[in-house]
Design an enzyme around this catalytic site. Structure first.
Site, mmCIF file in Angstrom:
data_model
loop_
_atom_site.group_PDB
_atom_site.id
_atom_site.type_symbol
_atom_site.label_atom_id
_atom_site.label_comp_id
_atom_site.label_asym_id
_atom_site.label_seq_id
_atom_site.Cartn_x
_atom_site.Cartn_y
_atom_site.Cartn_z
ATOM 1 C CG HIS A 1 -20.000 -13.922 4.871
ATOM 2 N ND1 HIS A 1 -19.215 -13.293 5.807
ATOM 3 C CD2 HIS A 1 -19.758 -15.253 5.009
ATOM 4 C CE1 HIS A 1 -18.537 -14.203 6.503
ATOM 5 N NE2 HIS A 1 -18.830 -15.392 6.027
ATOM 6 C CE LYS B 1 -14.418 -19.450 16.746
ATOM 7 N NZ LYS B 1 -14.571 -20.105 15.439
ATOM 8 N NE ARG C 1 -13.609 -19.487 2.001
ATOM 9 C CZ ARG C 1 -13.329 -19.432 3.285
ATOM 10 N NH1 ARG C 1 -13.041 -18.279 3.841
ATOM 11 N NH2 ARG C 1 -13.314 -20.511 4.029
ATOM 12 C CB SER D 1 -14.852 -13.643 9.482
ATOM 13 O OG SER D 1 -16.022 -13.632 8.711
#
Ligand code: PNS
Length: 163
Positions: A17, A41, A90, A127
């Site tokens: 990030h 969440k 990615r 993450s």
């Protein structure tokens, strides 16, 4: 002023990030890192903790500010006069969903998405993988900022995990 947003959950921020945020800060006059507040969440880190960590790790980047948002990202963009969203890709597997979101965001508002290729050093990072590895005692140093490594250790100790 050319302003961009780097949105995400940042639970926690990784070096992948940070690489995107710092490269975006060279392309735009101002970069707003926007943490999604997702009521459905609960993460490992609270929203204030994520913001505090992001503030600390971007302190050396003069044109980066940290914010948070809930609801639609394009509403946050309109509110803050932001025309560009910056996302890191990615792998090809990221692209399908990212393209869908980019086209929807473009359809909803006059907001474009700029894709940056992730530094290959960090292309396997997420993450959730960081949390999983750290929870089971794996070494995540070099993959996240040092403050995240130590905050992860604190969380894991407090939760009584660590092996
Ligand atoms: O770090 P993440 O969880 O992969 O980030 C995803 C995020 C926050 C960028 C994405 O879920 C998002 O933009 N959410 C906001 C809600 C929204 O605008 N949805 C419509 C997208 S077209």
């Amino acid at each position: 002023m050319r302003r961009a947003v780097c949105p995400g959950s940042f639970d926690p921020v990784t070096n992948g990030h940070l690489d995107i945020i710092s490269r975006a800060s060279e392309l735009f006059d101002e970069v707003v890192v926007a943490v999604l507040v997702n009521q459905k969440k609960t993460g490992l880190f609270t929203i204030p903790e994520r913001i505090e960590i992001l503030q600390e790790v971007t302190a050396g980047l003069g044109n980066v500010v940290i914010g948070s948002f809930h609801g639609l990202l394009v509403d946050f963009c309109l509110e803050h006069e932001i025309r560009s969203i910056v996302k890191g890709l990615r792998a090809v597997s990221d692209f399908d969903y990212e393209l869908q979101m980019a086209q929807m965001n473009r359809r909803l508002a006059d907001v474009d998405t700029v894709f940056m290729s992730t530094n290959p050093l960090y292309s396997f990072l997420s993450s959730s993988l960081i949390k999983e590895v750290a929870t089971h005692g794996g070494d995540v140093s070099g993959l996240v900022p040092e403050v995240v490594t130590s905050r992860l250790a604190d969380k894991i100790t407090a939760a009584g995990h660590g092996g």
